[in-house]
Design a protein around this motif. Structure first.
Motif, PDB file in Angstrom:
ATOM      1  N   GLY A  83      -1.989  -4.848   7.668  1.00 25.61           N
ATOM      2  CA  GLY A  83      -2.202  -4.869   6.225  1.00 25.61           C
ATOM      3  C   GLY A  83      -1.010  -5.333   5.415  1.00 25.61           C
ATOM      4  O   GLY A  83      -1.125  -5.521   4.204  1.00 25.61           O
ATOM      5  N   THR A 140      -1.693  -0.893   2.594  1.00 25.40           N
ATOM      6  CA  THR A 140      -2.278  -1.747   1.558  1.00 25.40           C
ATOM      7  C   THR A 140      -1.197  -1.981   0.519  1.00 25.40           C
ATOM      8  O   THR A 140      -0.672  -1.023  -0.052  1.00 25.40           O
ATOM      9  CB  THR A 140      -3.495  -1.085   0.898  1.00 25.40           C
ATOM     10  OG1 THR A 140      -4.484  -0.815   1.902  1.00 25.40           O
ATOM     11  CG2 THR A 140      -4.087  -1.991  -0.173  1.00 25.40           C
ATOM     12  N   GLU A 141      -0.844  -3.248   0.305  1.00 23.67           N
ATOM     13  CA  GLU A 141       0.264  -3.557  -0.604  1.00 23.67           C
ATOM     14  C   GLU A 141      -0.238  -3.874  -2.014  1.00 23.67           C
ATOM     15  O   GLU A 141      -1.379  -4.301  -2.207  1.00 23.67           O
ATOM     16  CB  GLU A 141       1.060  -4.757  -0.063  1.00 23.67           C
ATOM     17  CG  GLU A 141       1.806  -4.459   1.211  1.00 23.67           C
ATOM     18  CD  GLU A 141       2.643  -5.637   1.669  1.00 23.67           C
ATOM     19  OE1 GLU A 141       3.506  -5.448   2.538  1.00 23.67           O
ATOM     20  OE2 GLU A 141       2.440  -6.764   1.164  1.00 23.67           O
TER      21      GLU A 141
END
Length: 275
Positions: A83, A140-141
């Motif tokens: 991710g 999750t960025e």
């Protein structure tokens, strides 16, 4: 006289019966006390046995857990990271502060997630044990859409203007500059949706390619440096304004005037084009 003599033995007999009853009552009372004492001792003995069993099981579990957390079979041999876009895997593992060889059962998952989530780029973090010897870190960025100037310098910011992290030379990413005029009431609440509606148009000009986006009272202005074009639109009826922009642009292309356009303004349901 004979009747009196006969009555006395009867009375004596009744007295004898009462004394016997009292004797038996005392005997019965003594037997009940002994039985109660036996039951109490039995109950206390059972309670003691239960406590001893619980202690023995607890000690056994503790010894077993300590053995498991020291067993080479559960030594960490693989860490996977998914991710991530801006942060590389080595950075995330360094943030997690976990190394190969650590026992997978002895790792505090909640603390590890909190350490990775401390990165300004992390929107969410999930960590799973992959027994017997693996660890999976899913990140999750946050997505940078703008540069935003602050009193502390230039920062990356999300589509809604939320600041992420300073713009540094390492992994430098050019983005449009988001400017908020002092007289404007901050960033519009629906800025990300408005920009997405503009992006969705089938036009060669995209907000992501603008040199800057300026927030002014009641309107947005976007400047496309490669074309020398400014597009300004009212924020009050943005979606209808985007529909009108698409129609006007198609008309400019049909007349081969799209490259000559220098300013397009969309306000009150009307469109002005300056070439």
């Amino acid at each position: 006289m004979n009747m009196a003599l006969a009555a006395k033995p009867g009375a004596a007999l009744r007295m004898g019966k009462g004394a016997g009853a009292r004797t038996r009552g005392r005997a019965a009372s003594g037997g009940g006390l002994g039985a109660g004492l036996v039951r109490l001792v039995g109950w206390m003995l059972g309670l003691g046995l239960c406590a001893a069993f619980v202690i023995a099981v607890s000690v056994g579990l503790l010894v077993g857990f300590r053995w498991l957390t020291a067993a080479p079979y559960f030594a960490l041999r693989e860490i996977s990271v998914t991710g991530n876009q801006r942060l590389d895997a080595a950075e995330i593992i360094a943030l997690a502060d976990v190394s190969l060889g650590a026992n997978t059962l002895d790792i505090d998952i909640a603390e590890l997630e909190a350490r990775v989530a401390a990165s300004p780029w992390a929107a969410s973090v999930s960590v799973r044990r992959m027994l017997p010897a693996g660890l999976a870190i899913a990140v999750t960025e946050r997505e940078a859409r703008w540069w935003v100037g602050t009193g502390r310098g230039l920062f990356y910011a999300e589509a809604d203007g939320a600041v992420i992290a300073p713009v540094l030379g390492r992994r430098f990413t050019p983005l449009p500059v988001l400017e908020v005029a002092p007289e404007a009431d901050g960033v519009p609440a629906g800025l990300s949706e408005m920009i997405a509606a503009f992006e969705a148009l089938d036009l060669p000009i995209k907000p992501a390619e603008a040199a800057w986006v300026r927030v002014l009272p009641g309107r947005l202005e976007l400047f496309f440096e490669d074309r020398g074009l400014t597009v300004a639109a009212s924020t009050r009826d943005w979606d209808r304004g985007m529909e009108r922009l698409a129609r006007v642009w198609a008309d400019l292309v049909r007349r081969s005037e799209d490259r000559a356009a220098r300013e397009i303004r969309i306000f009150g349901g009307k469109v002005w084009v300056r070439t």
